[in-house]
Design an enzyme around this catalytic site. Structure first.
Site, PDB file in Angstrom:
ATOM      1  N   SER A  88     -10.321 -19.634   6.193  1.00  0.00           N
ATOM      2  CA  SER A  88      -8.921 -19.229   6.328  1.00  0.00           C
ATOM      3  C   SER A  88      -8.166 -20.263   7.165  1.00  0.00           C
ATOM      4  O   SER A  88      -6.942 -20.222   7.235  1.00  0.00           O
ATOM      5  CB  SER A  88      -8.838 -17.861   7.004  1.00  0.00           C
ATOM      6  OG  SER A  88      -9.425 -17.931   8.294  1.00  0.00           O
ATOM      7  N   GLN A 100     -18.285 -24.324   9.975  1.00  0.00           N
ATOM      8  CA  GLN A 100     -17.986 -23.406  11.079  1.00  0.00           C
ATOM      9  C   GLN A 100     -19.017 -22.283  11.117  1.00  0.00           C
ATOM     10  O   GLN A 100     -18.996 -21.452  12.010  1.00  0.00           O
ATOM     11  CB  GLN A 100     -16.594 -22.792  10.876  1.00  0.00           C
ATOM     12  CG  GLN A 100     -15.469 -23.807  10.873  1.00  0.00           C
ATOM     13  CD  GLN A 100     -14.184 -23.188  10.330  1.00  0.00           C
ATOM     14  OE1 GLN A 100     -13.399 -22.596  11.056  1.00  0.00           O
ATOM     15  NE2 GLN A 100     -13.970 -23.315   9.034  1.00  0.00           N
ATOM     16  N   CYS A 137     -34.390 -18.110  31.491  1.00  0.00           N
ATOM     17  CA  CYS A 137     -34.841 -19.501  31.579  1.00  0.00           C
ATOM     18  C   CYS A 137     -35.594 -19.683  32.912  1.00  0.00           C
ATOM     19  O   CYS A 137     -35.318 -18.952  33.870  1.00  0.00           O
ATOM     20  CB  CYS A 137     -33.574 -20.363  31.559  1.00  0.00           C
ATOM     21  SG  CYS A 137     -33.816 -22.108  31.774  1.00  0.00           S
ATOM     22  N   HIS A 170     -19.712 -24.474  15.338  1.00  0.00           N
ATOM     23  CA  HIS A 170     -19.794 -23.240  16.125  1.00  0.00           C
ATOM     24  C   HIS A 170     -21.238 -22.879  16.473  1.00  0.00           C
ATOM     25  O   HIS A 170     -21.528 -21.742  16.805  1.00  0.00           O
ATOM     26  CB  HIS A 170     -19.106 -22.089  15.376  1.00  0.00           C
ATOM     27  CG  HIS A 170     -17.618 -22.279  15.266  1.00  0.00           C
ATOM     28  ND1 HIS A 170     -16.825 -21.598  14.368  1.00  0.00           N
ATOM     29  CD2 HIS A 170     -16.772 -23.082  15.962  1.00  0.00           C
ATOM     30  CE1 HIS A 170     -15.559 -21.972  14.513  1.00  0.00           C
ATOM     31  NE2 HIS A 170     -15.503 -22.882  15.457  1.00  0.00           N
ATOM     32  N   ALA A 217     -16.534 -20.057  -4.396  1.00  0.00           N
ATOM     33  CA  ALA A 217     -17.235 -21.328  -4.206  1.00  0.00           C
ATOM     34  C   ALA A 217     -18.507 -21.404  -5.050  1.00  0.00           C
ATOM     35  O   ALA A 217     -18.837 -22.457  -5.593  1.00  0.00           O
ATOM     36  CB  ALA A 217     -17.576 -21.504  -2.729  1.00  0.00           C
ATOM     37  N   VAL A 262     -22.590 -20.253  11.375  1.00  0.00           N
ATOM     38  CA  VAL A 262     -23.750 -20.303  12.270  1.00  0.00           C
ATOM     39  C   VAL A 262     -25.005 -19.783  11.568  1.00  0.00           C
ATOM     40  O   VAL A 262     -26.062 -19.674  12.184  1.00  0.00           O
ATOM     41  CB  VAL A 262     -23.485 -19.469  13.555  1.00  0.00           C
ATOM     42  CG1 VAL A 262     -22.284 -20.005  14.322  1.00  0.00           C
ATOM     43  CG2 VAL A 262     -23.295 -17.976  13.246  1.00  0.00           C
TER      44      VAL A 262
HETATM   45  P1  OAD Z   1     -12.611 -16.347   7.582  1.00  0.00           P
HETATM   46  O1  OAD Z   1     -13.287 -15.034   7.437  1.00  0.00           O
HETATM   47  O2  OAD Z   1     -11.445 -16.437   8.499  1.00  0.00           O
HETATM   48  O3  OAD Z   1     -12.102 -16.851   6.159  1.00  0.00           O
HETATM   49  C1  OAD Z   1     -12.940 -16.766   5.047  1.00  0.00           C
HETATM   50  C2  OAD Z   1     -12.219 -17.413   3.887  1.00  0.00           C
HETATM   51  O4  OAD Z   1     -13.131 -17.463   2.812  1.00  0.00           O
HETATM   52  C3  OAD Z   1     -10.982 -16.663   3.406  1.00  0.00           C
HETATM   53  O5  OAD Z   1      -9.892 -17.575   3.288  1.00  0.00           O
HETATM   54  C4  OAD Z   1     -11.396 -16.122   2.034  1.00  0.00           C
HETATM   55  O6  OAD Z   1     -10.306 -16.109   1.106  1.00  0.00           O
HETATM   56  C5  OAD Z   1     -12.430 -17.145   1.625  1.00  0.00           C
HETATM   57  N1  OAD Z   1     -13.428 -16.640   0.666  1.00  0.00           N
HETATM   58  C6  OAD Z   1     -13.875 -15.380   0.485  1.00  0.00           C
HETATM   59  N2  OAD Z   1     -14.816 -15.343  -0.475  1.00  0.00           N
HETATM   60  C7  OAD Z   1     -14.974 -16.608  -0.917  1.00  0.00           C
HETATM   61  C8  OAD Z   1     -15.795 -17.219  -1.900  1.00  0.00           C
HETATM   62  N3  OAD Z   1     -16.668 -16.527  -2.627  1.00  0.00           N
HETATM   63  N4  OAD Z   1     -15.676 -18.556  -2.087  1.00  0.00           N
HETATM   64  C9  OAD Z   1     -14.807 -19.293  -1.359  1.00  0.00           C
HETATM   65  N5  OAD Z   1     -14.003 -18.763  -0.413  1.00  0.00           N
HETATM   66  C10 OAD Z   1     -14.093 -17.447  -0.189  1.00  0.00           C
HETATM   67  O7  OAD Z   1     -13.763 -17.382   7.967  1.00  0.00           O
HETATM   68  P2  OAD Z   1     -13.651 -18.788   8.728  1.00  0.00           P
HETATM   69  O8  OAD Z   1     -12.424 -19.503   8.292  1.00  0.00           O
HETATM   70  O9  OAD Z   1     -14.951 -19.443   8.579  1.00  0.00           O
HETATM   71  O10 OAD Z   1     -15.798 -18.416  14.708  1.00  0.00           O
HETATM   72  O11 OAD Z   1     -13.477 -18.313  10.213  1.00  0.00           O
HETATM   73  C11 OAD Z   1     -13.469 -19.304  11.204  1.00  0.00           C
HETATM   74  C12 OAD Z   1     -14.124 -18.802  12.441  1.00  0.00           C
HETATM   75  O12 OAD Z   1     -13.561 -17.529  12.778  1.00  0.00           O
HETATM   76  C13 OAD Z   1     -15.597 -18.489  12.324  1.00  0.00           C
HETATM   77  O13 OAD Z   1     -16.412 -19.627  12.412  1.00  0.00           O
HETATM   78  C14 OAD Z   1     -15.817 -17.601  13.520  1.00  0.00           C
HETATM   79  C15 OAD Z   1     -14.562 -16.744  13.448  1.00  0.00           C
HETATM   80  O14 OAD Z   1     -13.999 -16.455  14.643  1.00  0.00           O
HETATM   81  C16 OAD Z   1     -16.611 -18.114  15.736  1.00  0.00           C
HETATM   82  O15 OAD Z   1     -17.421 -17.199  15.675  1.00  0.00           O
HETATM   83  C17 OAD Z   1     -16.451 -18.984  16.929  1.00  0.00           C
END
Ligand code: OAD
Length: 256
Positions: A199, A111, A158, A129, A241, A113
């Site tokens: 998350s 997810q 463009c 994304h 991670a 970018v």
């Molecule tokens: P989130 O910020 O929602 O979640 C990040 C997750 O990473 C949380 O569950 C943390 O507990 C976990 N985390 C933090 N540190 C970590 C580490 N060192 N190792 C492993 N895990 C860790 O991010 P995403 O789930 O990626 O979309 O969010 C999804 C989407 O929400 C993004 O792609 C973005 C946003 O809206 C768009 O921009 C379209």
């Protein structure tokens, strides 16, 4: 069965190492947490969430801001590009890149970018994304490799007349169709699905683990915190991670 191990240590039940090693079709699904140890703030939780000029990402990476204030929209993305140009992949990204050749079929679905997976060497990858380093035309959708104007001073357009924008999915926009189809197909048919650092709060991406679960895949989650996916997972490895994934690689592949 759900096994919630102690922080930062791998606690795989008996036959799991062998089940993972012998998986034939693997999907790794990552979110912002995989880049956290590279210094990239996540979107939710953990105290590392980002704001800029007092606004949250949902207000900044939005079709509304793109329409109403393209200058501010571009400045936000230039700020992010500037920051991201200073960070490097961490051992988590590197471990995933190494897994690619270990399985008959492998797809990384991210997810993120930020481009850090590619920088770590991942090639078999779907960016759900988009990618902040690419540009495309808002009107005709054409990918634009080189900008004639510096977007820091002049908004880029463009030849068709449309505004050029970073090729990322904004809040409320639909996902790129081909990327989404590939991710769904892989999730449906995989026998091992590893979720890392998300998350799983943002849809439709968060449907992928459910699709994999329905298809009967072995489900592993890597996240320091409990998420909605934890109950869906066969094993939740609690920790960062960048620490867990190299350790997992050692348990699985050392001595090969
Ligand atoms: P989130 O910020 O929602 O979640 C990040 C997750 O990473 C949380 O569950 C943390 O507990 C976990 N985390 C933090 N540190 C970590 C580490 N060192 N190792 C492993 N895990 C860790 O991010 P995403 O789930 O990626 O979309 O969010 C999804 C989407 O929400 C993004 O792609 C973005 C946003 O809206 C768009 O921009 C379209």
């Amino acid at each position: 069965m759900t096994e919630r191990g102690a922080a930062s240590s791998i606690n795989l039940p008996g036959d799991f190492v062998e089940r993972i090693r012998s998986a034939r079709a693997v999907v790794v699904f990552t979110g912002a947490g995989i880049s956290a140890e590279s210094g990239v703030p996540t979107y939710r939780g953990g105290g590392g969430t980002i704001t800029w000029r007092g606004l949250a990402p949902a207000e900044l990476s939005s079709p509304r801001l793109l329409r109403s204030d393209p200058r501010m929209f571009w400045d936000w993305f230039l700020f992010r590009r500037g920051f991201l140009s200073t960070v490097e992949p961490n051992p988590g990204h590197c471990s995933i890149a190494q897994w690619e050749d270990r399985f008959k079929s492998f797809l990384l679905v991210t997810q993120n970018v930020d481009g850090l997976h590619a920088k770590a060497g991942s090639r078999s990858m779907v960016e759900l994304h988009g990618n902040i380093w690419r540009n495309r035309c808002q009107s005709c959708n054409e990918a634009i490799a080189d900008l004639a104007d510096d977007p820091a001073t002049t908004l880029p357009y463009c030849p068709c007349g449309g505004l050029i924008r970073p090729d990322v999915v904004l809040f409320g926009e639909t996902l790129p169709a081909r990327a989404w189809r590939s991710a769904c197909e892989a999730a449906m048919t995989c026998d091992l699905f590893i979720t890392i650092g998300t998350s799983a709060a943002v849809y439709p991406a968060a449907e992928l683990p459910m699709i994999a679960r329905r298809g009967g895949a072995l489900m592993i989650e890597v996240n320091p915190e409990e998420t909605d996916l934890s109950a869906l997972s066969d094993v939740s490895l609690r920790g960062k991670a960048g620490e867990i994934l190299p350790e997992l690689s050692r348990s699985l592949f050392e001595g090969e």
